[in-house]
Design an enzyme around this catalytic site. Structure first.
Site, mmCIF file in Angstrom:
data_model
loop_
_atom_site.group_PDB
_atom_site.id
_atom_site.type_symbol
_atom_site.label_atom_id
_atom_site.label_comp_id
_atom_site.label_asym_id
_atom_site.label_seq_id
_atom_site.Cartn_x
_atom_site.Cartn_y
_atom_site.Cartn_z
ATOM 1 N N ALA A 50 0.858 -1.175 0.000
ATOM 2 C CA ALA A 50 0.000 0.000 0.000
ATOM 3 C C ALA A 50 0.899 1.232 0.000
ATOM 4 O O ALA A 50 2.064 1.167 0.425
ATOM 5 C CB ALA A 50 -0.903 -0.020 1.222
ATOM 6 N N GLY A 97 0.745 -4.999 0.905
ATOM 7 C CA GLY A 97 -0.470 -5.089 0.093
ATOM 8 C C GLY A 97 -0.219 -5.761 -1.254
ATOM 9 O O GLY A 97 -1.138 -6.339 -1.834
ATOM 10 N N GLU A 129 -0.408 -9.328 -0.525
ATOM 11 C CA GLU A 129 -1.811 -9.621 -0.224
ATOM 12 C C GLU A 129 -2.649 -9.644 -1.502
ATOM 13 O O GLU A 129 -3.546 -10.473 -1.665
ATOM 14 C CB GLU A 129 -2.351 -8.582 0.766
ATOM 15 N N GLU A 144 5.131 -4.878 6.933
ATOM 16 C CA GLU A 144 4.442 -3.774 7.622
ATOM 17 C C GLU A 144 4.977 -3.540 9.032
ATOM 18 O O GLU A 144 4.977 -2.439 9.545
ATOM 19 C CB GLU A 144 2.926 -4.061 7.695
HETATM 20 N N1 CAA Z 1 4.637 3.214 -0.701
HETATM 21 C C1 CAA Z 1 5.025 4.359 -1.258
HETATM 22 N N2 CAA Z 1 6.163 4.494 -1.968
HETATM 23 C C2 CAA Z 1 6.935 3.406 -2.110
HETATM 24 C C3 CAA Z 1 6.591 2.163 -1.547
HETATM 25 C C4 CAA Z 1 5.380 2.087 -0.819
HETATM 26 N N3 CAA Z 1 4.923 0.939 -0.284
HETATM 27 N N4 CAA Z 1 7.564 1.268 -1.844
HETATM 28 C C5 CAA Z 1 8.474 1.937 -2.583
HETATM 29 N N5 CAA Z 1 8.104 3.224 -2.736
HETATM 30 C C6 CAA Z 1 8.811 4.279 -3.464
HETATM 31 C C7 CAA Z 1 10.021 4.761 -2.684
HETATM 32 O O1 CAA Z 1 9.630 5.710 -1.719
HETATM 33 C C8 CAA Z 1 10.847 5.351 -3.784
HETATM 34 O O2 CAA Z 1 10.303 6.620 -4.132
HETATM 35 P P1 CAA Z 1 11.303 7.900 -4.319
HETATM 36 O O3 CAA Z 1 12.141 7.532 -5.519
HETATM 37 O O4 CAA Z 1 10.349 9.016 -4.559
HETATM 38 O O5 CAA Z 1 12.091 7.974 -3.076
HETATM 39 C C9 CAA Z 1 10.590 4.420 -4.953
HETATM 40 O O6 CAA Z 1 9.354 3.754 -4.677
HETATM 41 C C10 CAA Z 1 11.658 3.366 -5.136
HETATM 42 O O7 CAA Z 1 11.833 2.696 -3.898
HETATM 43 P P2 CAA Z 1 13.264 2.509 -3.166
HETATM 44 O O8 CAA Z 1 14.173 3.624 -3.543
HETATM 45 O O9 CAA Z 1 13.010 2.277 -1.720
HETATM 46 O O10 CAA Z 1 13.753 1.156 -3.896
HETATM 47 P P3 CAA Z 1 14.761 0.051 -3.301
HETATM 48 O O11 CAA Z 1 15.011 -0.874 -4.448
HETATM 49 O O12 CAA Z 1 15.886 0.677 -2.603
HETATM 50 O O13 CAA Z 1 13.906 -0.728 -2.172
HETATM 51 C C11 CAA Z 1 11.954 -1.854 -1.306
HETATM 52 C C12 CAA Z 1 12.802 -1.494 -2.535
HETATM 53 C C13 CAA Z 1 12.724 -2.786 -0.393
HETATM 54 C C14 CAA Z 1 10.696 -2.543 -1.828
HETATM 55 C C15 CAA Z 1 11.583 -0.558 -0.525
HETATM 56 O O14 CAA Z 1 11.067 0.385 -1.457
HETATM 57 C C16 CAA Z 1 10.577 -0.763 0.549
HETATM 58 O O15 CAA Z 1 10.900 -1.249 1.619
HETATM 59 N N6 CAA Z 1 9.289 -0.367 0.305
HETATM 60 C C17 CAA Z 1 8.237 -0.444 1.272
HETATM 61 C C18 CAA Z 1 7.741 -1.876 1.479
HETATM 62 C C19 CAA Z 1 6.676 -1.906 2.543
HETATM 63 O O16 CAA Z 1 6.863 -1.584 3.682
HETATM 64 N N7 CAA Z 1 5.428 -2.315 2.120
HETATM 65 C C20 CAA Z 1 4.303 -2.396 3.009
HETATM 66 C C21 CAA Z 1 3.474 -1.142 2.899
HETATM 67 S S1 CAA Z 1 2.142 -1.048 4.085
HETATM 68 C C22 CAA Z 1 0.963 -2.109 3.478
HETATM 69 O O17 CAA Z 1 1.083 -2.660 2.405
HETATM 70 C C23 CAA Z 1 -0.248 -2.323 4.361
HETATM 71 C C24 CAA Z 1 -1.166 -3.389 3.930
HETATM 72 O O18 CAA Z 1 -1.314 -4.417 4.578
HETATM 73 C C25 CAA Z 1 -1.950 -3.251 2.683
#
Ligand code: CAA
Length: 257
Positions: free
Chosen positions: A65, A108, A111, A131
């Protein structure tokens, strides 16, 4: 449509929905999810579509998400927006839905893949529910579906540590149905969709409902539901055609009636 691309008839009776926020690793914001919901609703009604493939790109199916969109929300905001209700439409979609996953399928994203009926993974796929690392927990079915798919102990470890598993482990634990080379992940998903699309759409719908019922009910009720749907298949012209074609040693011509 901005956040998803709909590719109609990528094979006969097969549509492909591509999540299309590549710079954000297909983070699932409200707008994207609304597009997915509305598109699935439309595809469910279309007689010339029998199976749908949903994918991201090589790097990401979806990284969860949209954290940026949620960061400042209060509990009351989240309750009123009720963003996960759009996920219900995926669950309610009546035709077979195949997730073609390459790269990240996190939070998400994982999921969403698990809500689909079959997951085909590229060898670079990574699954996880991270998360916990951002101070929350899975909210769109992860604690339930991951646990049912891979068992309590490993699911608990993943949910509590936020660790990812790779495609091979996902295969070994039954989260995905097969692993294919990255350059073929979409092609293989579409091929599988085509094979399913050649079956009776009545029978596939009944069978999908019955398999899903196994997650939602006790064995007794599940078996009863399955038997009822099996008998109901005999009310279709497709059953007559399918069995007749077998006896006559020819390919069936299913009409979806
Ligand atoms: N939401 C918003 N933006 C996101 C995102 C997310 N879930 N995942 C990645 N992005 C964005 C980053 O902020 C980044 O944007 P900017 O270039 O503007 O900074 C861009 O996508 C590229 O990401 P990274 O630079 O972080 O890429 P990476 O290759 O270094 O890392 C990753 C990849 C490990 C997937 C890392 O992006 C990450 O940890 N993302 C979040 C994963 C996460 O926590 N997901 C759970 C979200 S909460 C949820 O999903 C609740 C639910 O149950 C539905």
């Amino acid at each position: 449509m901005n956040f998803i691309l709909l590719h109609d008839q990528v094979a006969p009776y097969v549509a492909h929905i591509q999540l299309n926020r590549p710079k954000e690793l297909n983070a699932l914001n409200l707008e994207l999810m609304a597009e997915v919901r509305d598109t699935l609703k439309e595809l469910d009604q279309k007689d010339d579509i029998r199976v749908v493939v949903i994918s991201g790109n090589e790097k990401a199916f979806a990284a969860g998400a949209d954290i940026k969109q949620m960061a400042d929300k209060t509990a009351v905001d989240m309750f009123l927006i009720d963003q996960f209700s759009t996920w219900d439409q995926i669950r309610k979609f009546r035709k077979p839905l195949i997730a073609a996953v390459s790269g990240f399928a996190l939070g998400g994203g994982c999921e969403m893949a698990m809500t689909c009926d079959i997951i085909i993974a590229s060898e670079t796929a990574k699954f996880g529910q991270p998360e916990i690392k951002i101070g929350v927990m899975p909210g769109a079915g992860g604690t339930q579906r991951l646990t049912k798919a891979i068992g309590k102990s490993r699911a608990m470890e993943l949910v509590l540590t936020g660790d990812f598993i790779d495609a091979q482990e996902a295969l070994m634990r039954g989260l995905v149905s097969r692993v294919v080379p990255e350059e073929l992940f979409l092609e293989e998903a579409i091929k599988l969709a085509s094979r399913i699309a050649a079956m009776s759409p009545v029978a596939t719908r009944l069978a999908k409902e019955a398999v899903n019922r196994s997650f939602e009910t006790q064995l007794d009720e599940g078996l009863h539901f399955e038997r009822k749907n099996f008998y109901l298949a005999f009310a279709s012209e497709d059953q007559k055609e399918g069995m007749k074609a077998f006896v006559e040693k020819r390919n069936p011509d299913f009409k979806g009636r």
